[in-house]
Scaffold this active site. Structure first.
Site, PDB file in Angstrom:
ATOM      1  N   CYS A  82       0.819  -1.202   0.000  1.00  0.00           N
ATOM      2  CA  CYS A  82       0.000   0.000   0.000  1.00  0.00           C
ATOM      3  C   CYS A  82       0.861   1.264   0.000  1.00  0.00           C
ATOM      4  O   CYS A  82       1.430   1.615  -1.021  1.00  0.00           O
ATOM      5  CB  CYS A  82      -0.988  -0.022   1.164  1.00  0.00           C
ATOM      6  SG  CYS A  82      -2.371   1.133   0.936  1.00  0.00           S
TER       7      CYS A  82
ATOM      8  N   HIS B 285      -3.466  -5.214   0.396  1.00  0.00           N
ATOM      9  CA  HIS B 285      -2.976  -5.567   1.731  1.00  0.00           C
ATOM     10  C   HIS B 285      -2.911  -7.090   1.893  1.00  0.00           C
ATOM     11  O   HIS B 285      -3.832  -7.712   2.428  1.00  0.00           O
ATOM     12  CB  HIS B 285      -3.876  -4.966   2.814  1.00  0.00           C
ATOM     13  CG  HIS B 285      -3.667  -3.505   3.018  1.00  0.00           C
ATOM     14  ND1 HIS B 285      -2.828  -3.004   3.992  1.00  0.00           N
ATOM     15  CD2 HIS B 285      -4.159  -2.432   2.357  1.00  0.00           C
ATOM     16  CE1 HIS B 285      -2.818  -1.679   3.926  1.00  0.00           C
ATOM     17  NE2 HIS B 285      -3.622  -1.304   2.941  1.00  0.00           N
TER      18      HIS B 285
ATOM     19  N   GLU C 222      -1.188  -8.755   3.957  1.00  0.00           N
ATOM     20  CA  GLU C 222      -0.990  -9.190   5.347  1.00  0.00           C
ATOM     21  C   GLU C 222      -2.285  -9.699   5.967  1.00  0.00           C
ATOM     22  O   GLU C 222      -2.253 -10.466   6.942  1.00  0.00           O
ATOM     23  CB  GLU C 222      -0.391  -8.059   6.187  1.00  0.00           C
ATOM     24  CG  GLU C 222      -1.315  -6.910   6.532  1.00  0.00           C
ATOM     25  CD  GLU C 222      -1.388  -5.821   5.477  1.00  0.00           C
ATOM     26  OE1 GLU C 222      -1.773  -4.686   5.824  1.00  0.00           O
ATOM     27  OE2 GLU C 222      -1.095  -6.100   4.285  1.00  0.00           O
TER      28      GLU C 222
END
Length: 257
Positions: free
Chosen positions: A113, A221, A223
């Site tokens: 990001c 994202h 994660e």
């Protein structure tokens, strides 16, 4: 055997609205530890506390995380406006030279990001301050309400360059991702290779041409749900493998295929 260390670039925040803290999302640490199989180390990204040179010695690789503040437009030759949002000049002062140093050394990093945008700016690229205002673009921002599961839900396709690094890594030419960003790449840096775009043409996946190490970055994202997601898991696994190679050779990075 001690696991290699991944420096997780942190952000500044306020605890209970008043106490200054350095902060990082737990899901970043989880992905680094459980999927990349490295030690997560939260970095206070501020030149008042540390230098790029020290970070390069202490850490084996870096996770350039997302964050609410944006890269300051002065870093890519533009004037600040309201559309550019808030900034973290201390983080700019650490991450931009850190990216350039890692590229030249072959030291691995994974950009996410804001980190994706930092890679582009560090290598001479520019950003759009508000991509949803561009003709034909969708709103990539986080939904204003709802649960975390709803905020990080898979919302659009990313089309990948056939046979490219990301397509080989994911084993597909198209993947589904979440989207939680307001800014995006306008002009890529001279060495920045765009290999993934959203359905509206927004750049979503990049790497750095002629870099000797792992330089992948994504606008989404990964994660979130990294252990189970079929896109996130191979990305963090490959990153962890690159970090281990660096740690084993300490400077003799193997170029990513």
């Amino acid at each position: 055997m001690t696991r290699p260390v991944v420096g997780i670039i942190g952000n500044r925040g306020l605890l209970n609205g008043r106490y200054p803290v350095h902060e990082g999302g737990q899901m970043n640490s989880c992905a680094v530890s459980h999927v990349a199989q490295c030690i997560p180390l939260l970095i206070p990204a501020d030149p008042a506390y540390l230098s790029v040179e020290e970070l390069l010695e202490v850490c084996d690789g870096f996770l350039l995380t997302g964050g609410r503040p944006n890269v300051h437009p002065n870093e890519y030759g533009e004037e600040e406006t309201e559309k550019h949002g808030t900034f973290d000049r201390a983080r700019d002062a650490i991450t931009l030279p850190l990216v350039r140093a890692c590229v030249e050394r072959g030291q691995p990093f994974l950009g996410i990001c804001r980190g994706f945008q930092e890679v582009n700016v560090a290598l001479g690229g520019t950003l759009h301050p508000e991509i949803r205002e561009l003709p034909g673009r969708m709103n990539h921002r986080m939904p204003p309400e709802g649960t975390l599961e709803e905020a990080f839900a898979l919302r659009h396709k990313v089309e990948l360059t056939p046979g490219g690094r990301f397509a080989r890594l994911f084993g597909a030419s198209e993947v589904m991702t979440n989207t939680l960003h307001g800014q995006g790449i306008a002009e890529p840096g001279p060495r920045v290779v765009i290999e993934g775009r959203a359905e509206d043409g927004t750049p979503e996946a990049i790497w750095v041409r002629d870099a000797p190490g792992f330089t992948l970055a994504v606008q989404w994202h990964p994660e979130w749900n990294a252990e189970a997601d079929p896109v996130s898991r191979p990305l963090f696994t490959a990153f962890g493998d690159a970090v281990r190679e660096w740690a084993a050779g300490k400077g003799q990075a193997t170029k990513v295929a």
